[in-house]
Design an enzyme around this catalytic site. Structure first.
Site, PDB file in Angstrom:
ATOM      1  N   PRO A   3       0.888  -1.046  -0.129  1.00 54.51           N
ATOM      2  CA  PRO A   3      -0.071   0.161  -0.004  1.00 54.51           C
ATOM      3  C   PRO A   3       0.855   1.322  -0.023  1.00 54.51           C
ATOM      4  O   PRO A   3       1.888   1.330   0.781  1.00 54.51           O
ATOM      5  CB  PRO A   3      -0.804  -0.145   1.123  1.00 54.51           C
ATOM      6  CG  PRO A   3      -0.797  -1.616   1.637  1.00 54.51           C
ATOM      7  CD  PRO A   3       0.547  -2.071   1.204  1.00 54.51           C
ATOM      8  N   GLU A   4       0.557   2.269  -0.748  1.00 54.90           N
ATOM      9  CA  GLU A   4       1.174   3.527  -0.776  1.00 54.90           C
ATOM     10  C   GLU A   4       0.314   4.577  -0.488  1.00 54.90           C
ATOM     11  O   GLU A   4      -0.701   4.250   0.136  1.00 54.90           O
ATOM     12  CB  GLU A   4       1.648   3.724  -2.325  1.00 54.90           C
ATOM     13  CG  GLU A   4       2.343   2.611  -3.013  1.00 54.90           C
ATOM     14  CD  GLU A   4       3.058   2.987  -4.353  1.00 54.90           C
ATOM     15  OE1 GLU A   4       3.053   4.113  -4.869  1.00 54.90           O
ATOM     16  OE2 GLU A   4       3.200   1.907  -5.213  1.00 54.90           O
TER      17      GLU A   4
END
Ligand SMILES: [Zn+2]
Length: 273
Positions: free
Chosen positions: A2-3
């Site tokens: 996840p960014e």
């Protein structure tokens, strides 16, 4: 992993469930989640705390507690928060709230971390590890230029470094460089003012699109209600080997930069001389 857009989407979805609630019971069943701290001790410390606010900085979720302490959550590869963890596998922690609901933490590969920080510890901890937030007004093209000035690394590698900017990862760097028409191998310190302006705009655009689609689900990333993000259907560059560029029709090429798969259009994003 996840960014920023994925973590921000999780934050927006989980904040209403947690904010204002007291943690009546806390179960942490994975020693890796809190190490080197004992999970039983961390759970005991959290029990009875009230959640003031759920914030985000870079890829970290910050659960701010009424005592002034903060629980810092990093989802790493496969961590996710669930509004109703019952029936899910790989649940590593459960927060039982004073309204009778539960919030679970699920993590298949177990790289995620929970760190309980005392009042005053949060800001120095984050400042040491993270650069500016790319979506705040204070982030300017000039500031980006200062961060990249003199750096000999490829611009892609510099942007993956969380101390340059907080929250970018492999997907959104490739997307931003495509929007900016910059080759990922360009020397970070070589960008001129015009290129820096394009990159600044492009970083925001890529992240804002990601947030608008509630992130991208490639394998494990899920929103707290179990649903998937939608951004993976709208990638302009990431993962598109051989597909035509939306701008010029040239097939995308894949190379490795900083050890990561990297996609770019050889025509719109010409290689450095
Ligand atoms: Zn192109």
């Amino acid at each position: 992993m996840p960014e920023l857009p994925e973590v921000e989407s999780v934050r927006r979805a989980i904040a209403p469930a947690l904010e204002g609630r007291r943690l009546d019971r806390v179960e942490i069943s994975d020693v890796r989640l809190t190490r080197p701290e004992d999970p039983l001790e961390v759970a005991a410390e959290l029990t009875g705390e009230r959640v003031d606010r759920v914030d985000r900085r870079g890829k970290y979720l910050i659960v701010r507690l009424a005592s002034g302490r903060a629980l810092l959550i990093h989802l790493r590869m496969t961590g996710s928060l669930l509004r109703d963890p019952s029936g899910h596998t790989h649940v590593r922690a459960v927060l039982s709230l004073d309204d009778g609901s539960e919030v679970g933490y699920r993590d298949v590969r177990r790289f995620g971390t929970w760190l309980l920080l005392e009042p005053g510890e949060l800001e120095p901890y984050l400042d040491e590890r993270l650069g500016e937030e790319p979506l705040v007004a204070a982030f300017t093209a000039k500031g980006l230029g200062e961060r990249l000035e003199g750096r000999r690394a490829p611009v892609k590698a510099a942007l993956l470094d969380q101390r340059t900017l907080a929250g970018l990862g492999n997907i959104y760097v490739d997307e931003a460089l495509w929007h900016a028409r910059l080759n990922p191998l360009r020397t970070a310190g070589s960008l001129d003012r015009n290129e820096l302006r394009r990159l600044h705009t492009a970083i925001r655009k890529a992240l804002e699109l990601g947030i608008a689609r509630q992130g991208s689900t490639l394998s494990d990333y899920r929103l707290p209600d179990g649903s998937s993000g939608g951004m993976q259907k709208e990638f302009r560059a990431y993962g598109r080997t051989g597909e035509p560029c939306d701008r010029c029709g040239t097939p995308f090429e894949k190379i490795r930069v900083a050890g990561r798969g990297t996609w770019f259009c050889p025509r719109c994003q010409p290689a450095p001389a």
